[in-house]
Design an enzyme around this catalytic site. Structure first.
Site, mmCIF file in Angstrom:
data_model
loop_
_atom_site.group_PDB
_atom_site.id
_atom_site.type_symbol
_atom_site.label_atom_id
_atom_site.label_comp_id
_atom_site.label_asym_id
_atom_site.label_seq_id
_atom_site.Cartn_x
_atom_site.Cartn_y
_atom_site.Cartn_z
ATOM 1 C CD GLU A 272 -1.985 3.393 -2.156
ATOM 2 O OE1 GLU A 272 -3.445 3.784 -1.045
ATOM 3 O OE2 GLU A 272 -0.597 3.157 -1.202
ATOM 4 C CE LYS B 36 -4.244 5.383 2.138
ATOM 5 N NZ LYS B 36 -3.514 5.261 0.649
HETATM 6 C C1 MEV Z 1 0.288 3.738 1.798
HETATM 7 O O1 MEV Z 1 -0.769 4.113 1.484
HETATM 8 C C2 MEV Z 1 0.069 3.596 3.149
HETATM 9 C C3 MEV Z 1 1.469 3.193 4.352
HETATM 10 O O2 MEV Z 1 1.132 4.362 4.694
HETATM 11 C C4 MEV Z 1 0.550 2.593 6.294
HETATM 12 C C5 MEV Z 1 1.473 3.405 6.895
HETATM 13 O O3 MEV Z 1 2.348 3.403 6.608
HETATM 14 O O4 MEV Z 1 1.681 2.501 8.316
HETATM 15 C C6 MEV Z 1 2.286 2.716 3.810
#
Ligand code: MEV
Length: 416
Positions: free
Chosen positions: A78, A257
């Site tokens: 990512e 996540k």
């Molecule tokens: C993206 O991989 C993770 C986020 O969506 C986490 C969050 O929303 O806290 C940016």
């Protein structure tokens, strides 16, 4: 037993396996050559080995845990993860740094027994506790050399048919999955012999409520200010975001996540089982019957205060850490000398990752910060070379919602 053409595939030589796959799916010679890998390590680690699957590995900078700076290797596909983790680490280092502590370090497992009187089982286990520990430790004598071993046993009634005998073991420096499974099977056999119980299964639990790390950090208001928002406003909005992850499971899943973006990447870099870490994290997040955010952020008089409590079922020795050459190198890069240090550093990455995500969400939104990195991968995925990248990204940035077709067109123009 059903027979298929893939029976005994694992017994074929490496070259025979590759040839069979190529023939089956019509791989071109150039694609087939991409698969060829003569390293013997992974060949012995998994069955039906075809090739290594490289993922980008980078390093988080500025992570300060218990007064010591760590460069933590991370493996992730990512684009924004490492940049964000470094950013969050820097913010936390501008406060007192991250304080981390391993509050418990036991791996658990269960022997599920069917239709046996609860009172009799409970009395037997109570009276023979030390014998039971000796059976467990005797099945895996190695564990005692590392200071580990069986520590606790308990009984849980699951319903009118099933009872779980829960064993907790100190895994020492190891992850401990094989150890506890061996112990559980030995104790299950012993219980069958002593009480003629019917054992349905004996297996570790990935609900790792006794292998917990706590991390705390704080960031002064001044470090959080953006061009359009005061640091205090940003801090308050992060505290609101944290509250939403406590009350809404839709948001909690995304919040967690974000934490796992950092944690998994480090766990993979250290050669550990990230599925176990994921499973432990999410089951812990739902431990009171309601799925919640694993971290909490609140406001103090001077800044933002963050807290994360998370299970961390990893090992410093044994398993894949022993055979994957990069795992040991990564431990050296991270300057972690034992399993507790590794657990703390990984959890600290989770807190930093979470902070960066929340800050982006409550200020500019997540897309702005991601944009450059996303354009970068869009351009690369469509064939832009390192030399072409700056020009391609520059043109893509001027477009509203650029996609693969745009990249290809820009490349055609540039190359003309
Ligand atoms: C993206 O991989 C993770 C986020 O969506 C986490 C969050 O929303 O806290 C940016």
């Amino acid at each position: 037993m059903i027979k298929t053409k893939w029976d005994h595939f694992y017994k074929k030589t490496y070259q025979q396996r590759l040839d069979l796959i190529a023939e089956e799916v019509g791989l071109s010679a150039s694609r087939l050559s991409r698969l060829v890998n003569d390293s013997t390590v992974p060949q012995n680690l998994i069955e039906n080995f075809l090739t290594d699957y490289p993922l980008p590995a980078g390093v988080v900078t500025n992570l300060k845990v218990n007064g010591q700076e760590h460069l933590v290797p991370m493996v992730t596909e990512e684009p924004s993860v490492i940049a964000a983790a470094s950013n969050g680490s820097k913010l936390l280092a501008s406060g007192a740094g991250i304080k981390a502590e391993v509050v418990s370090h036991l791996i658990g497992g269960q022997i599920v027994i069917k239709d046996f009187p609860l009172a009799e089982l409970t009395q037997f286990v109570d009276e023979h506790r030390f014998e039971l520990f000796a059976v467990a430790n005797g099945s895996h004598p190695h564990i005692l050399q590392y200071g580990g071993g069986a520590q606790k046993v308990g009984i849980r009634k699951l319903d009118e048919h099933f009872t779980s005998v829960d064993l907790a073991v100190d895994p020492g420096e190891a992850m401990g999955a094989n150890t506890i499974n061996t112990m559980l099977e030995a104790v299950a056999a012993w219980l069958q012999q002593k009480l003629a119980v019917t054992v349905t299964m004996a297996i570790l639990t990935n609900f790792e409520a006794e292998r917990i790390v706590q991390v705390n950090g704080n960031v002064p208001f001044s470090a959080l200010a953006t061009q359009s928002m005061s640091g205090e406003t940003v801090a308050k909005r992060i505290a609101d975001a944290s509250r939403i992850a406590q009350i809404d499971h839709y948001r909690a899943a995304t919040h967690n996540k974000g934490i796992m973006n950092g944690i998994d990447a480090a766990v993979i870099a250290f050669g550990n089982d990230w599925r176990a870490v994921e499973s432990a994290a999410h089951s812990y997040a739902a431990k009171d019957g309601h799925y919640r955010g694993l971290s909490q952020w609140s406001i103090s008089a001077t800044g933002l205060v963050g807290h994360l409590t998370i299970p961390m079922p990893i090992g410093y020795v044994g398993g894949a850490t022993k055979v994957l050459p990069l795992a040991k190198i990564n431990q050296q890069i991270a300057q972690v000398l034992n399993v507790h240090e590794e657990m703390k550093v990984i959890a600290a990455v989770g807190l930093a990752q979470n902070l960066a995500a929340l800050k982006a969400l409550v200020t500019d939104g997540i897309q702005k910060g991601h944009m450059n990195l996303q354009l970068n991968s869009l351009a690369m995925a469509n064939g832009a070379t390192t030399e072409e990248l700056p020009l391609v990204i520059d043109r893509l940035r001027k477009m509203k919602q650029p996609d693969s077709t745009d990249v290809k067109q820009i490349l055609r123009q540039l190359r003309r």
